[in-house]
Write an enzyme that holds these catalytic residues in place. Structure first.
Site, mmCIF file in Angstrom:
data_model
loop_
_atom_site.group_PDB
_atom_site.id
_atom_site.type_symbol
_atom_site.label_atom_id
_atom_site.label_comp_id
_atom_site.label_asym_id
_atom_site.label_seq_id
_atom_site.Cartn_x
_atom_site.Cartn_y
_atom_site.Cartn_z
ATOM 1 N N ASP A 86 0.813 -1.220 0.000
ATOM 2 C CA ASP A 86 0.000 0.000 0.000
ATOM 3 C C ASP A 86 0.838 1.258 0.000
ATOM 4 O O ASP A 86 0.341 2.347 -0.278
ATOM 5 C CB ASP A 86 -0.959 -0.011 1.208
ATOM 6 C CG ASP A 86 -0.202 -0.188 2.514
ATOM 7 O OD1 ASP A 86 0.563 0.712 2.900
ATOM 8 O OD2 ASP A 86 -0.373 -1.243 3.175
ATOM 9 N N ASP A 155 6.260 -5.591 6.716
ATOM 10 C CA ASP A 155 4.863 -5.147 6.808
ATOM 11 C C ASP A 155 4.022 -6.188 6.086
ATOM 12 O O ASP A 155 3.602 -6.005 4.946
ATOM 13 C CB ASP A 155 4.747 -3.767 6.143
ATOM 14 C CG ASP A 155 3.304 -3.282 6.095
ATOM 15 O OD1 ASP A 155 2.429 -3.924 6.705
ATOM 16 O OD2 ASP A 155 3.061 -2.258 5.436
#
Lengths: 281, 281
Positions: A86, A155
């Site tokens: 993202d 992440d």
């Protein structure tokens, strides 16, 4: 219209957000990708039905993954980010003008493409000249790296599906090898509250602890993640997140909405029940 | 059967817990009282449809309201608890054998009766000989008190319905008056995340700050409260929650599952966005 996105935290607990529009739904080679416009949380991204971020509170997760290590070691120049399609972690990293190189390894190009198109709030810095995106398996990518990074940020999604490899002892071992002497590994570390998340947290901690001489856990309030009590791992070859905290961080003038130096020290103070779980991992 | 208890955090966000049995539902003079047996959270208590406690995580709320002030002032002998009909705060207070007197003012006797019968986990110490229960309006009760308590804990519902008076400047002023010089006021302080809760938090802080020379806010992870990010107020006539922290607390041998001395220091370190909200209150 009454449209709700619901995530089951366990089979006995669920959280729902009211949706205005289902912006896009795609099936990649790895997972299902959905973007929604919600009421009250801005745009939201879900992977395989699990909420990954909302525009309302993604800053908490991304700041806490990035500024904690950056404030400990002021000489971080080469960074590897694993996952993070993202772009939120990248956005935070690009606030440091002394970072030279940011390698980002994301297994699923479609996540990045979707975020570039529909989630500018997080994807806005993916074209920074220091960012090099590799659409590869994170486990394989890091295998060939040796003494190359000052910081690795993992992440990842949860430890099942595409993110599974990023919770293995082999992966943590390769991260150790890929890090320089002053290197730091940060990973999203699940949550202590719901039994399955707590088990994943324990397993991850046990593995990281077996590889890194220093392995601590810190916490943040992320309201749209299961239980709102989210953990991160801080592992290093020696640097201590509080003892080595660089008080010069404030002078960098980096604007944050969650992170600050007092909170940096505070977030490593865990509740007894979480400490117990980690001790018994 | 598929039975769910749902709380709307806003009109656009809701949290649901799967229910096994609806144990009891009563309408008191003040509010509707419901007890459920849930899956995964043990027994739960709701007032006017708002979740007040679950057996799974009530320890967090009750420990954080009680041990924070007790660890700051080791000479707390006379305590007033306002609200707290479930008995959770009382249970924690009775762990201190040097407390002489615990006055508890609960407006709704039926809440206490229901908790005694169905929620022994929290109500178990309501019969401690030091506890005196007054079924009265908290605002009125405290009006006539002067220099009488070392600690006042306000364990209220939200600032509407029966709990409304406990968020007024008049009430805080009366608490100030009722406290001794070394006195501490603790109150449940809502949450910074959802707009309505954040507004309630700001209003409460503004009022407390106008009455007490020292007015700080601290936080805890309470997964079954809206957003999971819950705040408490610490107000005093001078005592500082960190500067005056009594390092002897550990030697009391009090068992806690959430609270510890490191966390005591850490929980006052608030995120920037919360600090901003409080500053602009």
């Amino acid at each position: 219209m009454d449209l709700w996105f619901t995530e089951y935290y366990t089979k006995n607990a669920r959280f729902s957000i009211k949706i205005d529009k289902h912006i896009i739904s795609l099936e990649s080679e790895f997972q299902r990708i959905d973007v929604f416009d919600s009421y009250g949380f801005g745009r939201i991204l879900a992977l395989d039905g699990y909420l990954m971020l909302t525009e309302k509170d993604e800053f908490i997760y991304h700041e806490m993954m990035t500024h904690i290590p950056m404030a400990v070691n002021p000489n971080i120049h080469d960074v590897l980010v694993v996952g993070a399609g993202d772009g939120g972690v990248i956005r935070e990293l690009t606030k440091y003008n002394y970072i030279n190189k940011i390698d980002m390894v994301e297994i699923d190009k479609l996540v990045v493409d979707v975020c570039r198109k529909y989630l500018a709030q997080t994807a806005c810095k993916l074209d920074d000249l220091r960012v090099h995106i590799y659409y590869e398996d994170g486990l394989k990518f890091v295998r060939s790296k040796y003494n190359e990074y000052d910081l690795i940020i993992v992440d990842s999604t949860d430890p099942f599906g595409p993110g599974e490899d990023l919770f293995t002892k082999e992966f943590y071992g390769n991260c150790y090898k890929a890090l320089k002497t002053e290197g730091i590994l940060i990973n999203q570390h699940e949550s202590p509250y719901y039994p399955n998340d707590a088990l994943a947290m324990q397993k991850a901690h046990k593995k990281i602890k077996s590889v890194f001489p220093k392995a601590l856990v810190y916490q943040a309030h992320i309201p749209t993640y299961p239980s709102g009590h989210w953990l991160f791992g801080f592992a290093s070859k020696g640097l201590d997140p509080i003892g080595d905290l660089n008080t010069g961080w404030k002078t960098l003038g980096i604007k944050t909405r969650y992170y600050n130096t007092d909170l940096h020290k505070g977030c490593f103070a865990l509740p007894n029940y979480v400490k117990e779980l980690l001790k018994n991992a």
